[in-house]
Write an enzyme that holds these catalytic residues in place. Structure first.
Site, PDB file in Angstrom:
ATOM      1  N   GLU A   1      49.488  23.142 -37.628  1.00  0.00           N
ATOM      2  CA  GLU A   1      48.086  23.341 -37.970  1.00  0.00           C
ATOM      3  C   GLU A   1      47.515  22.076 -38.609  1.00  0.00           C
ATOM      4  O   GLU A   1      48.248  21.193 -39.063  1.00  0.00           O
ATOM      5  CB  GLU A   1      47.953  24.503 -38.949  1.00  0.00           C
ATOM      6  CG  GLU A   1      48.496  25.831 -38.455  1.00  0.00           C
ATOM      7  CD  GLU A   1      47.624  26.448 -37.381  1.00  0.00           C
ATOM      8  OE1 GLU A   1      46.451  26.028 -37.251  1.00  0.00           O
ATOM      9  OE2 GLU A   1      48.113  27.346 -36.671  1.00  0.00           O
TER      10      GLU A   1
ATOM     11  N   LYS B   1      53.906  38.889 -41.261  1.00  0.00           N
ATOM     12  CA  LYS B   1      55.061  38.564 -42.107  1.00  0.00           C
ATOM     13  C   LYS B   1      54.677  38.400 -43.565  1.00  0.00           C
ATOM     14  O   LYS B   1      55.417  38.811 -44.462  1.00  0.00           O
ATOM     15  CB  LYS B   1      55.740  37.294 -41.600  1.00  0.00           C
ATOM     16  CG  LYS B   1      54.800  36.100 -41.489  1.00  0.00           C
ATOM     17  CD  LYS B   1      55.460  34.937 -40.812  1.00  0.00           C
ATOM     18  CE  LYS B   1      54.444  33.818 -40.559  1.00  0.00           C
ATOM     19  NZ  LYS B   1      53.474  34.184 -39.504  1.00  0.00           N
TER      20      LYS B   1
ATOM     21  N   VAL C   1      47.365  35.535 -30.581  1.00  0.00           N
ATOM     22  CA  VAL C   1      48.266  36.666 -30.324  1.00  0.00           C
ATOM     23  C   VAL C   1      47.463  37.879 -29.854  1.00  0.00           C
ATOM     24  O   VAL C   1      47.805  38.506 -28.845  1.00  0.00           O
ATOM     25  CB  VAL C   1      49.082  37.013 -31.582  1.00  0.00           C
ATOM     26  CG1 VAL C   1      49.949  38.250 -31.323  1.00  0.00           C
ATOM     27  CG2 VAL C   1      49.954  35.839 -31.999  1.00  0.00           C
TER      28      VAL C   1
ATOM     29  N   GLY D   1      53.820  31.431 -30.722  1.00  0.00           N
ATOM     30  CA  GLY D   1      52.964  31.337 -29.535  1.00  0.00           C
ATOM     31  C   GLY D   1      52.386  32.686 -29.185  1.00  0.00           C
ATOM     32  O   GLY D   1      52.978  33.736 -29.469  1.00  0.00           O
TER      33      GLY D   1
ATOM     34  N   GLY E   1      58.926  35.419 -33.370  1.00  0.00           N
ATOM     35  CA  GLY E   1      58.189  35.598 -32.114  1.00  0.00           C
ATOM     36  C   GLY E   1      58.815  36.600 -31.170  1.00  0.00           C
ATOM     37  O   GLY E   1      58.994  37.773 -31.491  1.00  0.00           O
TER      38      GLY E   1
ATOM     39  N   ALA F   1      38.814  44.810 -32.938  1.00  0.00           N
ATOM     40  CA  ALA F   1      38.046  44.368 -34.105  1.00  0.00           C
ATOM     41  C   ALA F   1      38.134  42.854 -34.231  1.00  0.00           C
ATOM     42  O   ALA F   1      39.222  42.277 -34.187  1.00  0.00           O
ATOM     43  CB  ALA F   1      38.578  45.030 -35.368  1.00  0.00           C
TER      44      ALA F   1
ATOM     45  N   GLY G   1      49.801  20.642 -30.878  1.00  0.00           N
ATOM     46  CA  GLY G   1      49.453  22.017 -31.198  1.00  0.00           C
ATOM     47  C   GLY G   1      50.558  22.815 -31.849  1.00  0.00           C
ATOM     48  O   GLY G   1      50.421  24.032 -32.046  1.00  0.00           O
TER      49      GLY G   1
ATOM     50  N   ASP H   1      56.138  29.928 -44.821  1.00  0.00           N
ATOM     51  CA  ASP H   1      56.288  30.784 -43.641  1.00  0.00           C
ATOM     52  C   ASP H   1      57.735  31.249 -43.504  1.00  0.00           C
ATOM     53  O   ASP H   1      58.013  32.437 -43.315  1.00  0.00           O
ATOM     54  CB  ASP H   1      55.843  30.016 -42.397  1.00  0.00           C
ATOM     55  CG  ASP H   1      56.075  30.792 -41.115  1.00  0.00           C
ATOM     56  OD1 ASP H   1      55.239  31.640 -40.766  1.00  0.00           O
ATOM     57  OD2 ASP H   1      57.116  30.544 -40.450  1.00  0.00           O
TER      58      ASP H   1
ATOM     59  N   LYS I   1      59.673  35.161 -43.866  1.00  0.00           N
ATOM     60  CA  LYS I   1      60.576  35.704 -42.844  1.00  0.00           C
ATOM     61  C   LYS I   1      61.963  35.969 -43.424  1.00  0.00           C
ATOM     62  O   LYS I   1      62.613  36.964 -43.083  1.00  0.00           O
ATOM     63  CB  LYS I   1      60.645  34.740 -41.667  1.00  0.00           C
ATOM     64  CG  LYS I   1      59.320  34.604 -40.934  1.00  0.00           C
ATOM     65  CD  LYS I   1      59.344  33.472 -39.923  1.00  0.00           C
ATOM     66  CE  LYS I   1      57.998  33.326 -39.215  1.00  0.00           C
ATOM     67  NZ  LYS I   1      57.953  32.161 -38.309  1.00  0.00           N
TER      68      LYS I   1
END
Length: 427
Positions: A190, A105, A14, A302, A134, A43, A187, A201, A205
């Site tokens: 993970e 999140k 990202v 993505g 996203g 950073a 992909g 996850d 959200k």
């Protein structure tokens, strides 16, 4: 006019796309904002790590805290993820007078109030559209567009990995393990898919969605969570037989003035708008008193889609900075009660291996009746040793339905309770 200086924390999938868009669209961004935007630093954990985009060497730094506390930094974009050091860096940026755009999140769902209070104290913006779904604009509509309405329910597919897996199981008949392996090869998942397939996850959200929709502080710990690792090919086939599909849903709703927030796999009718959401796409279905039913659909993850949402927030925050104003902060005035899962109203689909003899159906019906649960449909499949009953209940409290299933497991005529899944969207 002095350029607005932006610090970016993180340069992964990202962050690298945020840097690319800042570089490629600098002229358009300046025109939309009313002042130039200058990338002042990025950073990173390692200076020599491979990156998707080329970042000028003089902009890279491993001193994140030094970057966000520079006197000339106006805006900070945090796309590191996780709780620490992201929390410390965001708080330091706000305390230093910078506005913040984040896609984090997990942090918002765990400790959002601390961040909002810091932004309020500093008189700066904290924007986070990219934290949920996203590129799909869902948080700003809840925060702003529907601020004059009463949202009653938010029902969504907010994790692309699990939607891809369940869709593959539905279209190909694959089992969970094979579908997960394909998602990893492409992909979408993970190497360690726990956060996705076990619902962590989606629960984070759901907490953010419920907080915004119902003006009440909801954390990830308040969200009932179940993943999809126990969903079988037989569950998916059974859903298909009754004209439904299985989806991992984030469900946030008002019940008698209290807030319910949950994440779990559920069967939804094939006619429901969410049933047609395929592959790794996301969609969120919102119901409100005045606007009625609204649906938001698109790529939910993505690098580029998420960066699009980040840049949208950045433009708004930059405009506010120039105008000397700030956008909406936390809205938690309602402080509604949070319903435990047992008080949530839902329906169950229960599949049983039973003895094939007289009186079995009546005994099963009595088990439901004893808990005050009525049966919507029941059908028998197979004969003899292969006899199965498939029961779908009418809506009832989840505690009643769970107690019914426990009763069924202890009945002599029931050899096994082979599947239990909630049914949603059929009202």
């Amino acid at each position: 006019m002095r350029p607005l200086k932006v610090a970016v924390l993180g340069c992964g999938s990202v962050g690298s796309q945020v840097v690319r868009l800042l570089q490629e669209q600098s002229d358009d961004l300046a025109a939309r904002i009313g002042a130039p935007v200058e990338l002042a630093g990025v950073a990173v954990r390692r200076l020599d790590a491979p990156r998707e985009v080329e970042v000028p060497e003089e902009l890279l730094t491993t001193d994140a805290i030094g970057l966000v506390t520079r006197e000339d930094i106006d805006l900070v974009v945090e796309v590191i993820g996780g709780i620490e050091p992201a929390r410390t860096l965001i708080l330091a940026a706000l305390d230093n007078g910078a506005s913040v755009v984040t896609a984090n999140k997990a942090l918002l769902a765990e400790d959002g109030p601390t961040l909002f209070e810091a932004a309020e104290k500093a008189g700066r913006d904290l924007y986070f559209e990219a934290a949920v779904a996203g590129a799909i604009p869902i948080l700003r509509p809840l925060r702003e567009s529907l601020a004059g309405d009463k949202v009653t329910r938010v029902l969504g597919i907010v994790n692309g990995t699990t939607n891809f897996i369940l869709d593959k199981m539905d279209t190909s008949g694959a089992g969970f393990a094979d579908a997960l392996s394909e998602a990893q090869a492409l992909g979408y998942a993970e190497a360690d898919p726990t956060a996705d397939v076990e619902g962590f996850d989606a629960a984070a959200k759901a907490a953010i969605l419920a907080s915004l929709a119902f003006h009440t502080r909801v954390t990830a710990a308040d969200v009932h969570r179940e993943g999809i690792s126990d969903v079988t090919a037989a569950d998916v086939a059974s859903a298909r037989d009754m004209g439904s599909v299985v989806k991992l849903l984030a469900i946030c709703e008002l019940r008698d003035g209290a807030v319910s927030a949950r994440v779990h796999p559920a069967m939804i009718p094939a006619s429901h708008p969410l049933a047609s959401v395929r592959g790794a796409y996301n969609a969120v279905f919102v119901e409100s008193e005045a606007a009625g039913q609204l649906m938001f659909y698109g790529p939910g993850a993505g690098g580029s889609p998420t960066a699009s949402a980040v840049l949208g927030d950045l433009v708004t925050v930059a405009r506010n900075r120039l105008a000397g104003t700030r956008g909406a902060g936390e809205s938690a005035y309602a402080a509604r009660e949070l319903l435990p899962m047992g008080e949530t109203v839902t329906s169950y689909h229960v599949q049983l291996d039973v003895d094939d003899r007289a009186g079995v159906l009546a005994a099963v019906a009595n088990a439901f009746a004893d808990q005050g649960v009525s049966i919507q449909t029941v059908r028998q499949e197979g004969r003899g040793a292969d006899a199965q009953l498939v029961v779908v209940s009418h809506p009832a409290r989840d505690a009643q339905l769970a107690a019914t299933v426990e009763h069924l497991r202890n009945m002599d005529i029931v050899r096994d309770v082979t599947s239990v899944m909630r049914v949603e969207g059929a009202e």
